[in-house]
Design a protein around this motif. Structure first.
Motif, short mmCIF file in Angstrom:
data_model
loop_
_atom_site.label_atom_id
_atom_site.label_comp_id
_atom_site.label_asym_id
_atom_site.label_seq_id
_atom_site.Cartn_x
_atom_site.Cartn_y
_atom_site.Cartn_z
N ARG A 416 -7.36 0.85 -12.74
CA ARG A 416 -6.83 1.18 -11.43
C ARG A 416 -5.42 0.63 -11.26
O ARG A 416 -4.52 1.31 -10.78
CB ARG A 416 -7.74 0.50 -10.40
N ARG A 419 -2.97 2.70 -13.08
CA ARG A 419 -2.61 3.91 -12.34
C ARG A 419 -1.64 3.59 -11.21
O ARG A 419 -0.72 4.35 -10.92
CB ARG A 419 -3.87 4.55 -11.76
N ALA A 420 -1.88 2.45 -10.57
CA ALA A 420 -0.98 2.06 -9.48
C ALA A 420 0.43 1.84 -10.02
O ALA A 420 1.41 2.28 -9.41
CB ALA A 420 -1.49 0.79 -8.81
N MET A 422 1.72 3.26 -12.60
CA MET A 422 2.26 4.56 -12.97
C MET A 422 2.80 5.27 -11.72
O MET A 422 3.90 5.81 -11.73
CB MET A 422 1.15 5.38 -13.62
N ALA A 423 2.02 5.23 -10.64
CA ALA A 423 2.45 5.88 -9.41
C ALA A 423 3.73 5.23 -8.88
O ALA A 423 4.66 5.90 -8.46
CB ALA A 423 1.36 5.80 -8.36
N ILE A 436 -1.38 2.51 -2.18
CA ILE A 436 -1.15 1.46 -3.17
C ILE A 436 -0.39 0.30 -2.52
O ILE A 436 0.64 0.53 -1.87
CB ILE A 436 -0.37 2.03 -4.37
N HIS B 73 -0.14 0.99 3.02
CA HIS B 73 -1.31 1.24 2.19
C HIS B 73 -2.62 0.96 2.92
O HIS B 73 -3.67 1.48 2.57
CB HIS B 73 -1.23 0.43 0.89
N PHE B 90 4.11 13.63 -8.18
CA PHE B 90 4.47 12.80 -9.34
C PHE B 90 4.82 13.75 -10.49
O PHE B 90 3.93 14.25 -11.19
CB PHE B 90 3.33 11.88 -9.73
N LEU B 93 3.38 13.41 -14.13
CA LEU B 93 1.92 13.40 -14.35
C LEU B 93 1.38 14.82 -14.25
O LEU B 93 2.01 15.70 -13.69
CB LEU B 93 1.24 12.52 -13.32
N MET B 101 -4.46 10.35 -8.28
CA MET B 101 -3.67 9.36 -7.54
C MET B 101 -3.94 9.48 -6.05
O MET B 101 -3.97 8.48 -5.33
CB MET B 101 -2.17 9.60 -7.77
N PHE B 104 -6.66 7.40 -4.72
CA PHE B 104 -6.55 6.00 -5.15
C PHE B 104 -7.42 5.07 -4.32
O PHE B 104 -8.03 4.14 -4.84
CB PHE B 104 -5.09 5.53 -5.06
N THR B 105 -7.50 5.32 -3.02
CA THR B 105 -8.25 4.40 -2.17
C THR B 105 -9.76 4.65 -2.23
O THR B 105 -10.54 3.88 -1.71
CB THR B 105 -7.82 4.54 -0.70
#
Ligand SMILES: Nc1ncnc2c1ncn2[C@@H]1O[C@H](COP(=O)(O)OP(=O)(O)OP(=O)(O)O)[C@@H](O)[C@H]1O
Ligand SMILES: [Mg+2]
Lengths: 562, 237
Positions: A416, A419-420, A422-423, A436, B73, B90, B93, B101, B104-105
């Motif tokens: 995770r 990924r954060a 990367m973002a 994030i 966030h 993005f 990607l 992404m 994510f949460t």
């Protein structure tokens, strides 16, 4: 009219750029100093190879920039480009023979001119330079028109031969250590350079292997794909096992000197993997990275060195403190630069790196850190009576560190947090809008990178037995950054390849150490032109940058096959 | 009761006073539109809601909870999701990774799968191109991806910043169809648009802002009839 102009344009332009570059290479003395080493004994020297590669490279770039059509234009431009480059050298020789340039350009020696003209005097010499330039162009043009596979085979087999010649000091003792096989080394190498028959066999061998792989490799791959899960697993395990055996046996195969080189490369791999998290994964340009290396080293020194005389912990007792303090300082540096991006971040971190170095050097901290003299008598690491003293032993310590760090990097990448990162690298604001936590994500990147770096520093201190402020120069940060870029941003194998290329190679070619930075620069420029994604890129970048190329090449091939 | 309330918000970029006492509210399940000229402060208003811009004064509340105390966030976890202006996908990607992404949460794998299916039903084009690098998508596909990515986060309130910008009329229609569908499914939507005509067709109410001030707020029907709106934002004279 414009048609003719644009027809010549790329050849002439590229040729001029290349000509200037080649002049620089010649005038800094690189050609002459490389000339002392033979690639093929009595036939061709490293200096000559350098010039020839330059000539062909320029021709090829000229062709590529002209276009990728079937017409004569690219080939013509290749010949023009290389010839113009040759013209520059010819010009140098003419001018140099008329007036003495040595007052300003120390390396513009008669020796250089003799080398460039292959020993011919007068007009004949000039003619030879131009001819060779043109020859390079013709070769480049031929390369350009050949099918992709053939081109790769030629380039790879020739460069293998050159590499074998350059690295003769590395390869010879290794082969010689294998008892009966030692004859091969006698047959391949003379005292200085490859034998003629040896070099030809290397070229043929690599060409055959490459061609076979290109033709049959697909079958093997699909054959592997068709295997049952169990046997695929079996192959993977045995490959892994073989790699492990090779890694463990390496210092004994390579001997003392090469093991020393390996340990240096290993330390840079550790450093590189750490910076790769900050720069490659999280996209933050950190130029003060050497600070954490210094902190790891100095913490180890303070805790273990009897010379400083505060504590006398063992290496293993000091190591956790070194890493934890490294991480602590990573976070500490991270906090003030949280809001900074790009160039500003680079400058701020650069400053931090210098502050640490100057602190370590200062008289103010001298009673604790030893000032300019540094601190010595740092004990070697030991596990249950096994001491890591010689490079061959320290190799295992560093190998263990590398394996640990590679493992952590791999796990982080898929996590995770990975990924954060990367973002965040892609777009900070949007990353935040995806939920994030930027602060935590950034600090974790700094902390992880700093931890790896401090680990490397601790091992470095124990390996050297002493620490000095001058080991922690900015140039180390730059080197690490370069090796990441050359290897491929964000790629773990890229870091290893990059460290081998940018740290290992120069160690092997110590006699040419003065040209190290020049070669770094040239390597970076060449990489940007030829492989912007790095030597061993992260898979994603490869797809993106070469997406067009792959489509272009993927399509016509089936039609030519049928 | 209002779901999202913006009350007397003032926001600054350095010395620039971008939002001057903005107040607006959105009821649950409603589509509200925000129209205004370039530089009026539409995006800035959205940013104060999503936490990317901190108001110096005033408050933003979601079902009574004060959002101005939260960081961007954390606001995402409350279900306020923004689709930023200009897509901002993005680019390096793949489509799939972009959607990932967006989630994510969300830590529930099953939920993520369900959401992906939902997005692919809304935008079948994305499913075809799920392995493609997002930067190489067409503008329209990128807008779909930006919306899909936002939907991955289970939005309670969706903040759309000019979703029709730079799209051909056919695509604009399809984006607005999607907005209607999301509305039917119960998502609360705040829609920022230059295309006032289309926006007022889907919205139930609208606010007009000029240089950081709300100058008009009414039902969509009345706004469509309003002379000033017709002249300034619907290109009539
Ligand atoms: N990051 C920033 N820094 C400084 N000023 C900004 C920034 N973002 C916006 N502004 C200013 O704030 C004002 C409002 O901008 P905003 O982006 O909210 O306008 P907008 O209504 O969304 O316009 P558009 O329709 O063109 O997107 C403008 O005057 C703009 O110049
Ligand atoms: Mg805007």
């Amino acid at each position: 009219m414009t048609q003719t102009r644009s027809l010549w344009e790329h050849g002439v332009k590229t040729g001029i750029i290349g000509g200037v570059a080649v002049l620089v290479i010649a005038l800094v003395g690189m050609v002459e100093s490389f000339h002392r080493r033979d690639i093929i004994a009595e036939v061709i020297t490293m200096g000559q190879v350098l010039l020839l590669i330059g000539g062909v490279f320029i021709g090829y770039i000229a062709a590529k920039r002209t276009g990728s059509d079937e017409s004569l234009a690219p080939g013509l431009n290749a010949v023009i480009g290389s010839s113009v480059t040759g013209g520059f050298l010819a010009f140098l020789v003419i001018v140099g023979r008329l007036i003495n340039l040595r007052a300003v350009l120390v390396n513009a020696s008669p020796m250089l001119y003799k080398l460039l003209t292959l020993g011919h005097k007068g007009v004949a010499g000039i003619f030879i330079i131009l001819l060779i330039g043109m020859g390079c162009g013709v070769f480049a043009a031929a390369l350009f028109y050949l099918p992709r596979l053939t081109r790769r085979v030629i380039i790879l087999s020739l460069s293998s031969m050159i590499i074998a010649g350059v690295l003769q000091d590395l390869i010879r003792p290794v082969i010689a250590a294998w008892g009966p096989v030692a004859v091969v080394s006698e047959w391949l190498f003379t005292g200085n350079g490859l034998t003629v028959s040896g070099s030809i066999s290397i070229v043929i061998l690599i060409a055959v292997v490459m061609t076979a792989w290109a033709l049959k490799g697909q079958d093997i791959k699909s054959g592997y794909g068709n295997l049952s899960g169990g046997s695929q697993r079996g192959i993977k395990i045995s490959a892994f096992f073989m790699l492990a055996v090779v890694l463990l046996a390496l210092p004994h195969i390579l001997g003392l000197f090469l093991s020393e080189v390996l340990t240096i490369v290993g330390l840079y791999v550790l450093l590189g993997l750490g910076l790769n998290i900050v720069v490659g994964y999280a996209g933050m340009l950190d130029l003060g990275y050497v600070a954490f290396f210094a902190i790891g080293s100095y913490v180890t020194a303070v805790l273990t060195s009897p010379e400083l005389g505060f504590f006398s912990l063992t290496f293993w007792q000091a190591l956790p403190f070194a890493v934890v303090l490294g991480i602590f300082f990573g976070v500490l540096l991270g906090i003030p630069v949280l809001k900074m991006r790009g160039d500003y971040l680079a400058i701020a971190t650069l400053g931090f790196g210098e502050i640490i170095r100057i602190l370590v050097l200062s008289d103010f901290l001298r009673p604790w850190l030893g000032g300019a003299q540094g601190a010595g008598k740092i004990p070697k690491a030991a596990i249950m009576g096994y001491q890591f003293i010689t490079p061959q032993q320290i190799y295992y310590l560093i190998l263990a560190g590398c394996i640990l760090v590679v493992f952590i990097s791999l796990r982080l990448k898929g996590s995770r947090l990975g990924r954060a990162w990367m973002a965040m690298r892609e777009d900070e604001d949007v990353a935040q809008a995806m939920g994030i936590n930027l602060v935590a994500t950034k600090l974790l990147a700094f902390a992880t990178g700093a931890g790896f770096s401090a680990l490397s520093g601790a091992i470095f201190a124990s390996k050297l037995g002493s620490v000095y402020p001058h080991s922690f120069n900015v140039i180390i940060s730059i080197n690490i950054l370069c090796l990441i870029i050359v290897g491929g941003m964000g790629s773990i194998p890229g870091v290893i390849v990059g460290a081998a290329a940018l740290v290992g190679l120069p160690e092997l070619l110590r006699e040419f150490a003065e040209y190290r930075l020049l070669v770094y620069g040239a390597a970076l420029v060449a990489m940007m032109i030829l492989r912007p994604e790095g030597l061993w890129p992260e898979v994603r970048h490869k797809m993106e940058l070469h997406a067009e190329e792959e489509n272009n090449i993927g399509e016509p091939e089936p039609s030519t096959a049928t | 009761m209002a779901m999202l309330e913006v009350e007397n918000v003032h926001a600054y970029y350095g010395k620039i006073h971008a939002l001057k006492d903005i107040s607006l509210n959105i009821d649950k399940g409603e589509i509200v539109t925000l129209i205004g000229a370039n530089g009026a402060g539409k995006s800035s208003t959205l940013k104060t809601m999503s936490g990317l811009l901190r108001p110096r004064q005033g408050s933003v509340r979601l079902e009574g909870e004060d959002l101005t105390a939260l960081r961007a966030h954390e606001i995402v976890t409350r279900g306020v999701i923004q689709v930023p202006e200009g897509r901002r996908i993005f680019g390096q990607l793949t489509v799939m990774e972009n959607l990932d992404m967006g989630a994510f949460t969300c830590r529930d794998k099953q939920q993520i799968k369900t959401n992906i299916d939902k997005v692919f039903i809304l935008f079948p084009r994305l499913q075809e191109r799920r392995r493609q690098v997002a930067g190489t998508l067409s503008g329209g596909e990128q807008q779909m991806l930006a919306m899909g990515r936002a939907l991955m986060a289970n939005p309670q309130v969706l903040l759309l910043d000019e979703p029709s910008m730079g799209l051909a009329p056919v695509l604009v229609d399809s984006i607005f169809d999607t907005i209607r569908r999301l509305h039917k499914e119960g998502t609360t939507i705040l829609l920022v648009e230059q295309n006032a005509r289309m926006a007022l067709q889907v919205a139930s109410r609208g606010y007009v802002i000029q240089t950081g001030v709300v100058v008009l707020s009414d039902s969509a029907e009345n706004l469509q009839k309003n002379e000033m709106v017709r002249k300034a934002y619907m290109g009539e004279n």
